[in-house]
Design an enzyme around this catalytic site. Structure first.
Site, PDB file in Angstrom:
ATOM      1  N   ARG A  10      30.753  42.264  30.730  1.00 55.13           N
ATOM      2  CA  ARG A  10      31.852  43.222  30.838  1.00 55.13           C
ATOM      3  C   ARG A  10      31.403  44.545  31.473  1.00 55.13           C
ATOM      4  O   ARG A  10      32.232  45.375  31.830  1.00 55.13           O
ATOM      5  CB  ARG A  10      32.478  43.469  29.456  1.00 55.13           C
ATOM      6  CG  ARG A  10      33.323  42.298  28.971  1.00 55.13           C
ATOM      7  CD  ARG A  10      33.774  42.458  27.535  1.00 55.13           C
ATOM      8  NE  ARG A  10      32.694  42.184  26.600  1.00 55.13           N
ATOM      9  CZ  ARG A  10      32.832  42.184  25.269  1.00 55.13           C
ATOM     10  NH1 ARG A  10      34.013  42.458  24.744  1.00 55.13           N
ATOM     11  NH2 ARG A  10      31.809  41.920  24.479  1.00 55.13           N
ATOM     12  N   GLN A  11      30.089  44.705  31.631  1.00 55.72           N
ATOM     13  CA  GLN A  11      29.563  45.886  32.318  1.00 55.72           C
ATOM     14  C   GLN A  11      29.170  45.488  33.747  1.00 55.72           C
ATOM     15  O   GLN A  11      28.014  45.535  34.134  1.00 55.72           O
ATOM     16  CB  GLN A  11      28.371  46.466  31.553  1.00 55.72           C
ATOM     17  CG  GLN A  11      28.729  46.945  30.158  1.00 55.72           C
ATOM     18  CD  GLN A  11      27.575  47.633  29.466  1.00 55.72           C
ATOM     19  OE1 GLN A  11      26.907  48.474  30.047  1.00 55.72           O
ATOM     20  NE2 GLN A  11      27.329  47.250  28.217  1.00 55.72           N
ATOM     21  N   HIS A  28      32.740  36.477  32.841  1.00 54.18           N
ATOM     22  CA  HIS A  28      33.851  37.421  32.706  1.00 54.18           C
ATOM     23  C   HIS A  28      34.348  37.882  34.071  1.00 54.18           C
ATOM     24  O   HIS A  28      35.550  38.085  34.269  1.00 54.18           O
ATOM     25  CB  HIS A  28      33.401  38.626  31.877  1.00 54.18           C
ATOM     26  CG  HIS A  28      34.489  39.618  31.627  1.00 54.18           C
ATOM     27  ND1 HIS A  28      35.632  39.315  30.909  1.00 54.18           N
ATOM     28  CD2 HIS A  28      34.626  40.916  32.011  1.00 54.18           C
ATOM     29  CE1 HIS A  28      36.417  40.379  30.857  1.00 54.18           C
ATOM     30  NE2 HIS A  28      35.836  41.356  31.520  1.00 54.18           N
ATOM     31  N   LYS A  31      49.832  45.381  29.793  1.00 53.03           N
ATOM     32  CA  LYS A  31      49.437  46.285  28.712  1.00 53.03           C
ATOM     33  C   LYS A  31      48.651  47.468  29.260  1.00 53.03           C
ATOM     34  O   LYS A  31      48.113  47.425  30.370  1.00 53.03           O
ATOM     35  CB  LYS A  31      48.585  45.557  27.668  1.00 53.03           C
ATOM     36  CG  LYS A  31      47.225  45.120  28.175  1.00 53.03           C
ATOM     37  CD  LYS A  31      46.447  44.415  27.088  1.00 53.03           C
ATOM     38  CE  LYS A  31      45.117  43.879  27.608  1.00 53.03           C
ATOM     39  NZ  LYS A  31      44.212  44.897  28.115  1.00 53.03           N
ATOM     40  N   ARG A  36      45.420  49.872  28.236  1.00 54.64           N
ATOM     41  CA  ARG A  36      44.275  50.031  27.332  1.00 54.64           C
ATOM     42  C   ARG A  36      43.881  51.502  27.289  1.00 54.64           C
ATOM     43  O   ARG A  36      43.459  52.079  28.288  1.00 54.64           O
ATOM     44  CB  ARG A  36      43.096  49.183  27.806  1.00 54.64           C
ATOM     45  CG  ARG A  36      41.916  49.190  26.835  1.00 54.64           C
ATOM     46  CD  ARG A  36      40.747  48.378  27.377  1.00 54.64           C
ATOM     47  NE  ARG A  36      41.068  46.975  27.501  1.00 54.64           N
ATOM     48  CZ  ARG A  36      40.956  46.094  26.510  1.00 54.64           C
ATOM     49  NH1 ARG A  36      40.549  46.494  25.333  1.00 54.64           N
ATOM     50  NH2 ARG A  36      41.263  44.829  26.700  1.00 54.64           N
ATOM     51  N   ASP A  44      42.287  33.255  27.820  1.00 51.01           N
ATOM     52  CA  ASP A  44      41.363  34.311  28.210  1.00 51.01           C
ATOM     53  C   ASP A  44      39.939  33.770  28.169  1.00 51.01           C
ATOM     54  O   ASP A  44      39.705  32.663  27.665  1.00 51.01           O
ATOM     55  CB  ASP A  44      41.509  35.509  27.265  1.00 51.01           C
ATOM     56  CG  ASP A  44      41.226  36.839  27.956  1.00 51.01           C
ATOM     57  OD1 ASP A  44      40.693  36.822  29.085  1.00 51.01           O
ATOM     58  OD2 ASP A  44      41.536  37.890  27.368  1.00 51.01           O
ATOM     59  N   THR A  76      43.755  42.487  21.375  1.00 49.24           N
ATOM     60  CA  THR A  76      44.621  42.203  22.521  1.00 49.24           C
ATOM     61  C   THR A  76      45.455  40.948  22.284  1.00 49.24           C
ATOM     62  O   THR A  76      46.678  40.948  22.498  1.00 49.24           O
ATOM     63  CB  THR A  76      43.777  42.039  23.792  1.00 49.24           C
ATOM     64  OG1 THR A  76      43.155  43.292  24.109  1.00 49.24           O
ATOM     65  CG2 THR A  76      44.630  41.596  24.964  1.00 49.24           C
TER      66      THR A  76
END
Length: 311
Positions: free
Chosen positions: A93-94, A127, A191, A193, A217, A225
């Site tokens: 995720r980074q 991801h 959505k 965040r 997902d 979420t």
């Protein structure tokens, strides 16, 4: 061919070895009193095609260091080729700089794995697809979609009433692919965040009224979420909402949220080993991916096509 396991997900490694008719290569992974990791491979691997199975899940830093040290040990033991089998690639995720003076840690981890001695990487549902390009070695990127499609077909006899829902705009490509395989419609949860691990559902794009919704997902972490999305979908008339996710990180309040949520079921794969306390959750179900990963290992060893697994 040899398969060796770290401590992150030994049950998955054993299932993969069993599928291939092999025993796990004997190895000792110990810690000194100050926490330093020591690895000793207890079988001859000289000239062998070796596959290390290690998800970099919680505790991520411990499991990454185990993987790096195992790579170094095998490299120094003269293994012919070393493949890092990373069912769940942590730090994914980074994958970009979200602001000034921040790292791209996914690239750093890719560099560490490469420098430690990996010749190739086998992983599943990254991801972000561009992480494949962070490695300067070949990456075989698998998808859990075939396993998930098979389970959805078994659970929902009447596919005409199904709709696949992306829990955010960023996952639309992933959800559209699943919807295409199932031959059903697609909807999107729009959505906003406000901060990490917190989300606010805004709008539902698509027709979900009176239909069975499949939220799809790649990662479920604190489950906020997906639980919020389920509530929003039911609020606009959905008949039921189930969630299918590849990697069940399930940290912090995740299990408590799932238990009390409006989700019919939360289905994850065993890319991450779950503790018994998590598996006791009545709404949580785990799909095995050992056959998929083992078949990919077999094809890599035989130098045959891996992509044909998804044709």
């Amino acid at each position: 061919m040899k398969i060796i396991s770290g401590n992150s997900n030994e049950p998955l490694a054993k299932a993969m070895a069993n599928y291939l008719g092999l025993d796990l290569t004997k190895a000792s992974i110990r810690r000194f009193s100050d926490g330093e990791i020591f690895v000793e491979v207890q079988e001859n691997v000289r000239g062998q095609d070796v596959f290390i199975v290690q998800s970099t899940s919680h505790p991520a830093n411990e499991h990454i260091m185990e993987l790096l040290i195992m790579l170094d040990a095998l490299k120094r033991a003269s293994a012919r080729r070393i493949t890092a089998v990373i069912p769940y690639f942590g730090y994914a995720r980074q994958d970009r700089k979200p602001g000034p003076r921040t790292p791209i840690t996914a690239k750093l981890v890719a560099n560490l794995i490469t420098e430690a001695g990996a010749d190739r990487v086998l992983t599943i549902d990254l991801h972000a697809g561009q992480i494949q390009g962070f490695f300067d070695i070949p990456v075989d990127h698998l998808y859990a979609r075939p396993v998930i499609v098979e389970d959805i077909k078994a659970q929902f006899a009447d596919a005409t009433n199904l709709v696949v829902v992306s829990p955010d705009v960023g996952g639309v490509v992933r959800a559209r692919s699943l919807a295409g395989k199932l031959g059903v419609d697609l909807a999107i949860v729009d959505k906003r965040r406000e901060k990490a691990n917190q989300s606010e559902v805004m709008n539902i794009i698509g027709d979900v009224e009176g239909r069975d919704c499949i939220l799809f997902d790649d990662i479920v972490d604190t489950a906020g979420t997906l639980c919020n999305a389920a509530e929003a979908l039911l609020g606009v008339g959905a008949k039921s909402v189930s969630a299918y996710v590849t990697h069940g990180v399930l940290s912090g309040p995740a299990i408590a949220r799932i238990e009390t949520s409006m989700l019919t079921a939360m289905v994850v794969t065993d890319s991450i080993a779950l503790p018994d306390t998590h598996r006791a959750c009545k709404k949580l179900r785990v799909l095995p991916i050992a056959p998929l990963l083992a078949e990919a290992i077999h094809r890599i060893n035989d130098e045959t096509s891996v992509s044909s697994l998804f044709d």
